[in-house]
Design a protein around this motif. Structure first.
Motif, PDB file in Angstrom:
ATOM      1  N   GLU A 129       0.806  -1.214   0.000  1.00  0.00           N
ATOM      2  CA  GLU A 129       0.000   0.000   0.000  1.00  0.00           C
ATOM      3  C   GLU A 129       0.843   1.270   0.000  1.00  0.00           C
ATOM      4  O   GLU A 129       0.395   2.320  -0.449  1.00  0.00           O
ATOM      5  CB  GLU A 129      -0.934   0.002   1.211  1.00  0.00           C
ATOM      6  CG  GLU A 129      -1.984  -1.102   1.177  1.00  0.00           C
ATOM      7  CD  GLU A 129      -2.935  -1.013   2.354  1.00  0.00           C
ATOM      8  OE1 GLU A 129      -2.755  -0.084   3.166  1.00  0.00           O
ATOM      9  OE2 GLU A 129      -3.836  -1.859   2.445  1.00  0.00           O
ATOM     10  N   GLU A 130       2.083   1.168   0.520  1.00  0.00           N
ATOM     11  CA  GLU A 130       2.930   2.356   0.567  1.00  0.00           C
ATOM     12  C   GLU A 130       3.344   2.839  -0.825  1.00  0.00           C
ATOM     13  O   GLU A 130       3.818   3.965  -0.991  1.00  0.00           O
ATOM     14  CB  GLU A 130       4.186   2.080   1.402  1.00  0.00           C
ATOM     15  CG  GLU A 130       5.168   1.096   0.792  1.00  0.00           C
ATOM     16  CD  GLU A 130       4.816  -0.366   1.056  1.00  0.00           C
ATOM     17  OE1 GLU A 130       5.631  -1.238   0.744  1.00  0.00           O
ATOM     18  OE2 GLU A 130       3.707  -0.608   1.580  1.00  0.00           O
ATOM     19  N   LEU A 133       0.638   5.902  -3.627  1.00  0.00           N
ATOM     20  CA  LEU A 133       0.794   7.303  -4.016  1.00  0.00           C
ATOM     21  C   LEU A 133       1.952   7.518  -5.005  1.00  0.00           C
ATOM     22  O   LEU A 133       1.777   8.252  -5.995  1.00  0.00           O
ATOM     23  CB  LEU A 133       0.983   8.172  -2.776  1.00  0.00           C
ATOM     24  CG  LEU A 133      -0.302   8.419  -1.967  1.00  0.00           C
ATOM     25  CD1 LEU A 133      -0.008   9.245  -0.731  1.00  0.00           C
ATOM     26  CD2 LEU A 133      -1.338   9.131  -2.829  1.00  0.00           C
ATOM     27  N   PRO A 134       3.141   6.907  -4.794  1.00  0.00           N
ATOM     28  CA  PRO A 134       4.201   7.071  -5.813  1.00  0.00           C
ATOM     29  C   PRO A 134       3.787   6.575  -7.193  1.00  0.00           C
ATOM     30  O   PRO A 134       4.055   7.244  -8.203  1.00  0.00           O
ATOM     31  CB  PRO A 134       5.361   6.235  -5.253  1.00  0.00           C
ATOM     32  CG  PRO A 134       5.137   6.225  -3.785  1.00  0.00           C
ATOM     33  CD  PRO A 134       3.649   6.199  -3.614  1.00  0.00           C
ATOM     34  N   PHE A 339      -0.145  15.480  -4.554  1.00  0.00           N
ATOM     35  CA  PHE A 339       0.140  14.133  -4.067  1.00  0.00           C
ATOM     36  C   PHE A 339       0.896  14.171  -2.742  1.00  0.00           C
ATOM     37  O   PHE A 339       0.732  13.297  -1.897  1.00  0.00           O
ATOM     38  CB  PHE A 339       0.931  13.342  -5.121  1.00  0.00           C
ATOM     39  CG  PHE A 339       0.062  12.659  -6.135  1.00  0.00           C
ATOM     40  CD1 PHE A 339      -0.336  11.345  -5.960  1.00  0.00           C
ATOM     41  CD2 PHE A 339      -0.377  13.341  -7.258  1.00  0.00           C
ATOM     42  CE1 PHE A 339      -1.149  10.715  -6.889  1.00  0.00           C
ATOM     43  CE2 PHE A 339      -1.196  12.721  -8.196  1.00  0.00           C
ATOM     44  CZ  PHE A 339      -1.584  11.396  -8.008  1.00  0.00           C
ATOM     45  N   GLY A 340       1.708  15.206  -2.555  1.00  0.00           N
ATOM     46  CA  GLY A 340       2.389  15.355  -1.277  1.00  0.00           C
ATOM     47  C   GLY A 340       1.400  15.615  -0.151  1.00  0.00           C
ATOM     48  O   GLY A 340       1.529  15.061   0.951  1.00  0.00           O
ATOM     49  N   MET A 342      -1.737  14.669  -0.157  1.00  0.00           N
ATOM     50  CA  MET A 342      -2.454  13.413   0.055  1.00  0.00           C
ATOM     51  C   MET A 342      -1.633  12.470   0.935  1.00  0.00           C
ATOM     52  O   MET A 342      -2.170  11.807   1.846  1.00  0.00           O
ATOM     53  CB  MET A 342      -2.759  12.750  -1.285  1.00  0.00           C
ATOM     54  CG  MET A 342      -3.803  13.468  -2.109  1.00  0.00           C
ATOM     55  SD  MET A 342      -3.967  12.798  -3.789  1.00  0.00           S
ATOM     56  CE  MET A 342      -4.476  11.118  -3.426  1.00  0.00           C
ATOM     57  N   ALA A 343      -0.334  12.407   0.690  1.00  0.00           N
ATOM     58  CA  ALA A 343       0.535  11.553   1.501  1.00  0.00           C
ATOM     59  C   ALA A 343       0.551  12.024   2.953  1.00  0.00           C
ATOM     60  O   ALA A 343       0.527  11.209   3.886  1.00  0.00           O
ATOM     61  CB  ALA A 343       1.947  11.542   0.925  1.00  0.00           C
ATOM     62  N   LEU A 344       0.578  13.354   3.145  1.00  0.00           N
ATOM     63  CA  LEU A 344       0.583  13.910   4.504  1.00  0.00           C
ATOM     64  C   LEU A 344      -0.713  13.594   5.238  1.00  0.00           C
ATOM     65  O   LEU A 344      -0.704  13.232   6.424  1.00  0.00           O
ATOM     66  CB  LEU A 344       0.788  15.419   4.424  1.00  0.00           C
ATOM     67  CG  LEU A 344       0.933  16.168   5.751  1.00  0.00           C
ATOM     68  CD1 LEU A 344       2.147  15.661   6.511  1.00  0.00           C
ATOM     69  CD2 LEU A 344       1.049  17.679   5.514  1.00  0.00           C
ATOM     70  N   LEU A 346      -2.770  11.044   4.630  1.00  0.00           N
ATOM     71  CA  LEU A 346      -2.784   9.612   4.950  1.00  0.00           C
ATOM     72  C   LEU A 346      -1.880   9.294   6.131  1.00  0.00           C
ATOM     73  O   LEU A 346      -2.230   8.488   7.008  1.00  0.00           O
ATOM     74  CB  LEU A 346      -2.347   8.812   3.715  1.00  0.00           C
ATOM     75  CG  LEU A 346      -3.351   8.750   2.560  1.00  0.00           C
ATOM     76  CD1 LEU A 346      -2.727   8.043   1.361  1.00  0.00           C
ATOM     77  CD2 LEU A 346      -4.625   8.010   2.987  1.00  0.00           C
ATOM     78  N   TRP A 347      -0.708   9.925   6.154  1.00  0.00           N
ATOM     79  CA  TRP A 347       0.205   9.684   7.285  1.00  0.00           C
ATOM     80  C   TRP A 347      -0.417  10.141   8.596  1.00  0.00           C
ATOM     81  O   TRP A 347      -0.342   9.452   9.606  1.00  0.00           O
ATOM     82  CB  TRP A 347       1.510  10.448   7.028  1.00  0.00           C
ATOM     83  CG  TRP A 347       2.453  10.399   8.201  1.00  0.00           C
ATOM     84  CD1 TRP A 347       3.282   9.389   8.554  1.00  0.00           C
ATOM     85  CD2 TRP A 347       2.621  11.432   9.191  1.00  0.00           C
ATOM     86  NE1 TRP A 347       3.977   9.706   9.698  1.00  0.00           N
ATOM     87  CE2 TRP A 347       3.590  10.968  10.113  1.00  0.00           C
ATOM     88  CE3 TRP A 347       2.061  12.697   9.375  1.00  0.00           C
ATOM     89  CZ2 TRP A 347       4.004  11.719  11.209  1.00  0.00           C
ATOM     90  CZ3 TRP A 347       2.479  13.438  10.468  1.00  0.00           C
ATOM     91  CH2 TRP A 347       3.437  12.957  11.361  1.00  0.00           C
ATOM     92  N   ASN A 350      -3.225   7.667   9.623  1.00  0.00           N
ATOM     93  CA  ASN A 350      -2.666   6.420  10.163  1.00  0.00           C
ATOM     94  C   ASN A 350      -2.097   6.637  11.564  1.00  0.00           C
ATOM     95  O   ASN A 350      -2.227   5.791  12.449  1.00  0.00           O
ATOM     96  CB  ASN A 350      -1.571   5.881   9.250  1.00  0.00           C
ATOM     97  CG  ASN A 350      -2.141   5.394   7.930  1.00  0.00           C
ATOM     98  OD1 ASN A 350      -3.322   4.998   7.851  1.00  0.00           O
ATOM     99  ND2 ASN A 350      -1.328   5.379   6.874  1.00  0.00           N
TER     100      ASN A 350
END
Length: 355
Positions: A129-130, A133-134, A339-340, A342-344, A346-347, A350
């Motif tokens: 899953e990690e 995003l990439p 996308f950055g 979105m990653a933030l 999600l982090w 979690n």
């Protein structure tokens, strides 16, 4: 309601395309508007089919079959494109030699297969899953460059369909490198295209146009490209009085700007008509540079060997990207930021769940 809005937006974009095309064919936005309009039209038709399919089983099955065929054929098309590019690279090396400028089809073919290999690690069929995003970012960037390339090809096709008519006062022939003190087959093709236009104008009993042969002397060249082109034209029975040399330019923009100075000085700014001759793959970008130089001219394109076209079109596309690099960097930067974020998010989610 949705499909009415979609059709209305499609009509608006296609109208904008017609207006832009009639105003100036030498802009990349012409291809972008037509491509966007046709894609939106396809989407609108799909919405209409779905609505009809609700009441018609035959249409529903046909639509499902079409969707399945698209899902199956798209990966095959991508794989076939990558394989075709690699095969073309092999042919190009055999005919033109192993040169850095001939590596573009190889590079793009390898990138396509590298991207397909990366998709094997997609969270759709793995538990990585990690990588979501990439891979999503790479897919978005690939889709962006693919869309721009499609728009560029549409712009090229549209511009190659333009047929400048006689009479013209000047024919500007753009240089393209030499072999010793002789023109290469590529450059000879440009000159032959200009000569054909010259002869046609003669046959129509108009005053023959004046050639402006444009190209300076490279560090590895014996004479200037303009001098070699002049010699070629003289060998083809073009009178010396009908030839002007521009031998200072080192790129296409200078070809246009310096040739314009010669024609302005001889005939007066805005008081003459002209065309420029180059290869068909170079025609659109040359037209863009003509516009930037303030030269009111369309081009006539010479044919190019088919094996040479893929690499040539990719090189032209890269040059077009570089020409508008600020816009592309801005849009790609926006994608990376989204996308950055979105990653933030999600982090943070979690982390909150872990707490």
């Amino acid at each position: 309601m949705i499909f009415l809005f979609s059709y209305g937006l499609t009509a608006l974009i296609l109208l904008a395309f017609v207006v832009s095309y009639l105003r100036d064919k030498r802009r990349i936005r012409v291809g972008m508007l037509l491509t966007s309009g046709l894609l939106l039209l396809a989407f609108s038709l799909m919405i209409s089919v779905i609505q009809v399919a609700d009441d018609n089983a035959a249409v529903m099955y046909a639509a499902a079959f079409g969707a399945l065929a698209f899902v199956v054929l798209l990966p095959l098309l991508v794989i076939g494109t990558g394989a075709g590019l690699l095969y073309n690279a092999r042919i190009l090396w055999r005919k033109e030699g192993f040169k850095p400028k001939n590596l573009l089809t190889l590079g793009l073919g390898l990138l396509i297969f590298a991207y397909l290999g990366l998709l094997l690690f997609s969270p759709l069929w793995t538990d990585r899953e990690e990588l979501a995003l990439p891979i999503g970012l790479m897919t978005a960037v690939t889709a962006y460059f693919g869309f721009v390339f499609l728009c560029y090809l549409v712009s090229c096709v549209l511009y190659n369909l333009v047929r400048p008519r006689a009479p013209r006062d000047y024919i500007v022939v753009l240089g393209a490198g030499l072999k010793g003190d002789k023109v290469t087959p590529l450059l000879a093709g440009r000159l032959k295209r200009g000569i054909a236009f010259y002869r046609k104008q003669e046959d129509l009993l108009y005053t023959p146009p004046v050639f402006v042969v444009s190209g300076g002397k490279g560090s590895d060249e014996i004479i200037s490209e303009a001098a070699a082109m002049r010699n070629y034209l003289l060998e083809q029975d073009i009178p010396d009085a009908q030839i002007r040399m521009e031998d200072q330019s080192v790129n296409t923009l200078e070809n246009m700007a310096f040739s314009k100075k010669i024609m302005d000085a001889e005939s007066g700014a805005g008081k003459y008509t002209c065309v420029f001759a180059t290869n068909n793959f170079h025609l659109f970008r040359a037209g863009v540079y003509a516009r930037k130089a303030g030269l009111q001219a369309d081009g006539i394109g010479s044919k190019t060997a088919f094996y040479y076209l893929p690499n040539a079109f990719i090189r032209e596309y890269v040059a077009i990207l570089s020409m508008y690099r600020k816009w592309h960097m801005l849009l790609l930067g926006t994608l990376v930021i989204l996308f950055g974020l979105m990653a933030l998010v999600l982090w943070w989610s979690n982390r909150s769940l872990g707490a």
